[in-house]
Motif scaffolding. Structure first.
Motif, mmCIF file in Angstrom:
data_model
loop_
_atom_site.group_PDB
_atom_site.id
_atom_site.type_symbol
_atom_site.label_atom_id
_atom_site.label_comp_id
_atom_site.label_asym_id
_atom_site.label_seq_id
_atom_site.Cartn_x
_atom_site.Cartn_y
_atom_site.Cartn_z
ATOM 1 N N ARG A 1 0.837 -1.197 0.000
ATOM 2 C CA ARG A 1 0.000 0.000 0.000
ATOM 3 C C ARG A 1 0.874 1.249 0.000
ATOM 4 O O ARG A 1 2.010 1.223 0.439
ATOM 5 C CB ARG A 1 -0.882 0.033 1.241
ATOM 6 N N GLY A 2 0.302 2.337 -0.479
ATOM 7 C CA GLY A 2 0.962 3.633 -0.394
ATOM 8 C C GLY A 2 2.291 3.688 -1.124
ATOM 9 O O GLY A 2 2.398 3.291 -2.287
ATOM 10 N N THR A 3 3.324 4.163 -0.409
ATOM 11 C CA THR A 3 4.635 4.325 -1.043
ATOM 12 C C THR A 3 5.216 2.986 -1.487
ATOM 13 O O THR A 3 5.925 2.919 -2.491
ATOM 14 C CB THR A 3 5.630 5.045 -0.113
ATOM 15 N N GLY A 4 4.922 1.919 -0.752
ATOM 16 C CA GLY A 4 5.386 0.592 -1.166
ATOM 17 C C GLY A 4 4.788 0.173 -2.498
ATOM 18 O O GLY A 4 5.441 -0.467 -3.317
ATOM 19 N N ASN A 5 3.529 0.553 -2.729
ATOM 20 C CA ASN A 5 2.866 0.213 -3.982
ATOM 21 C C ASN A 5 3.480 0.949 -5.171
ATOM 22 O O ASN A 5 3.762 0.334 -6.199
ATOM 23 C CB ASN A 5 1.373 0.512 -3.895
ATOM 24 N N ILE A 6 3.682 2.252 -5.042
ATOM 25 C CA ILE A 6 4.243 2.997 -6.179
ATOM 26 C C ILE A 6 5.689 2.582 -6.436
ATOM 27 O O ILE A 6 6.115 2.469 -7.582
ATOM 28 C CB ILE A 6 4.107 4.523 -6.001
ATOM 29 N N THR A 7 6.442 2.307 -5.371
ATOM 30 C CA THR A 7 7.823 1.846 -5.542
ATOM 31 C C THR A 7 7.857 0.524 -6.294
ATOM 32 O O THR A 7 8.621 0.349 -7.243
ATOM 33 C CB THR A 7 8.505 1.695 -4.170
ATOM 34 N N GLN A 8 7.011 -0.406 -5.881
ATOM 35 C CA GLN A 8 6.958 -1.701 -6.545
ATOM 36 C C GLN A 8 6.471 -1.569 -7.990
ATOM 37 O O GLN A 8 7.042 -2.167 -8.906
ATOM 38 C CB GLN A 8 6.047 -2.656 -5.787
ATOM 39 N N ALA A 9 5.437 -0.774 -8.210
ATOM 40 C CA ALA A 9 4.883 -0.615 -9.560
ATOM 41 C C ALA A 9 5.927 -0.044 -10.515
ATOM 42 O O ALA A 9 6.059 -0.501 -11.658
ATOM 43 C CB ALA A 9 3.645 0.277 -9.525
ATOM 44 N N LEU A 10 6.682 0.951 -10.062
ATOM 45 C CA LEU A 10 7.699 1.540 -10.931
ATOM 46 C C LEU A 10 8.880 0.603 -11.127
ATOM 47 O O LEU A 10 9.465 0.548 -12.209
ATOM 48 C CB LEU A 10 8.148 2.889 -10.385
ATOM 49 N N SER A 11 9.243 -0.173 -10.101
ATOM 50 C CA SER A 11 10.319 -1.160 -10.260
ATOM 51 C C SER A 11 9.935 -2.209 -11.300
ATOM 52 O O SER A 11 10.739 -2.585 -12.140
ATOM 53 C CB SER A 11 10.629 -1.846 -8.928
ATOM 54 N N VAL A 12 8.697 -2.668 -11.242
ATOM 55 C CA VAL A 12 8.222 -3.652 -12.227
ATOM 56 C C VAL A 12 8.169 -3.015 -13.616
ATOM 57 O O VAL A 12 8.608 -3.611 -14.598
ATOM 58 C CB VAL A 12 6.843 -4.223 -11.812
ATOM 59 N N ALA A 13 7.663 -1.793 -13.702
ATOM 60 C CA ALA A 13 7.575 -1.119 -15.003
ATOM 61 C C ALA A 13 8.958 -0.880 -15.602
ATOM 62 O O ALA A 13 9.149 -1.034 -16.811
ATOM 63 C CB ALA A 13 6.834 0.206 -14.863
#
Length: 162
Positions: free
Chosen positions: A50-62
């Motif tokens: 959730r939150g910052t962990g989600n955007i960090t993970q999403a951008l790492s995957v992207a």
């Protein structure tokens, strides 16, 4: 947790979202990820970020997914990976990757401002096959601010040799 912390966490969850957690399958060796599970009351449950962990993970995957390779979302991914496979000057490779990272971050509405895009300097010309492989390894680190005023740093580590 006091009220302001709860409100901040709620705002992060609302504006930065949530998703399934993906754990690295072979940390330090490969960039592959897989869905993460944990023990629950009735068996195994999917882990969430959730939150910052989600955007960090999403951008790492992207940043580690070739743009256009996702059949469900052809716009998802990073178009700078192609530069690592071409036989062009290392300076041009670095710049194509940098532009690809900036483009990817600009497309995400949760990113307010890009602070830094840092690429290492190991993209050189090598003579032997081992030198060539090492010269095609790239480390990418990005820092950005989110719409919730969080400053996030994503370190992809070493992208695999191509």
């Amino acid at each position: 947790m006091d009220r302001t912390e709860r409100e901040r966490e709620a705002a992060q969850n609302r504006y930065l979202g949530w998703g399934l957690a993906f754990a690295e399958t072979l940390p330090g060796i490969d960039i592959a990820r897989d869905i993460s599970f944990s023990a629950g009351a009735n068996g195994r449950v999917l882990d969430l970020v959730r939150g910052t962990g989600n955007i960090t993970q999403a951008l790492s995957v992207a940043l580690t997914t070739l743009r256009g390779s996702n059949v469900f979302d052809a716009e998802f991914g990073f178009d700078g990976l192609d530069a690592l496979t071409r036989n062009i000057e290392p300076v041009l490779v670095r710049e194509q990757v940098r532009v690809g990272v900036i483009t990817l971050l600009d497309r995400d509405p949760r990113v307010r401002r890009i602070v830094d895009v840092n690429l290492d300097d190991r993209l050189g010309t090598g003579g032997s096959a081992a030198d060539l492989r090492a010269s095609r390894t790239l480390q990418v680190q990005v820092q950005f601010e989110t719409v919730t005023d969080d400053r996030i740093a994503v370190n992809l580590g070493e992208l695999p040799s191509v």
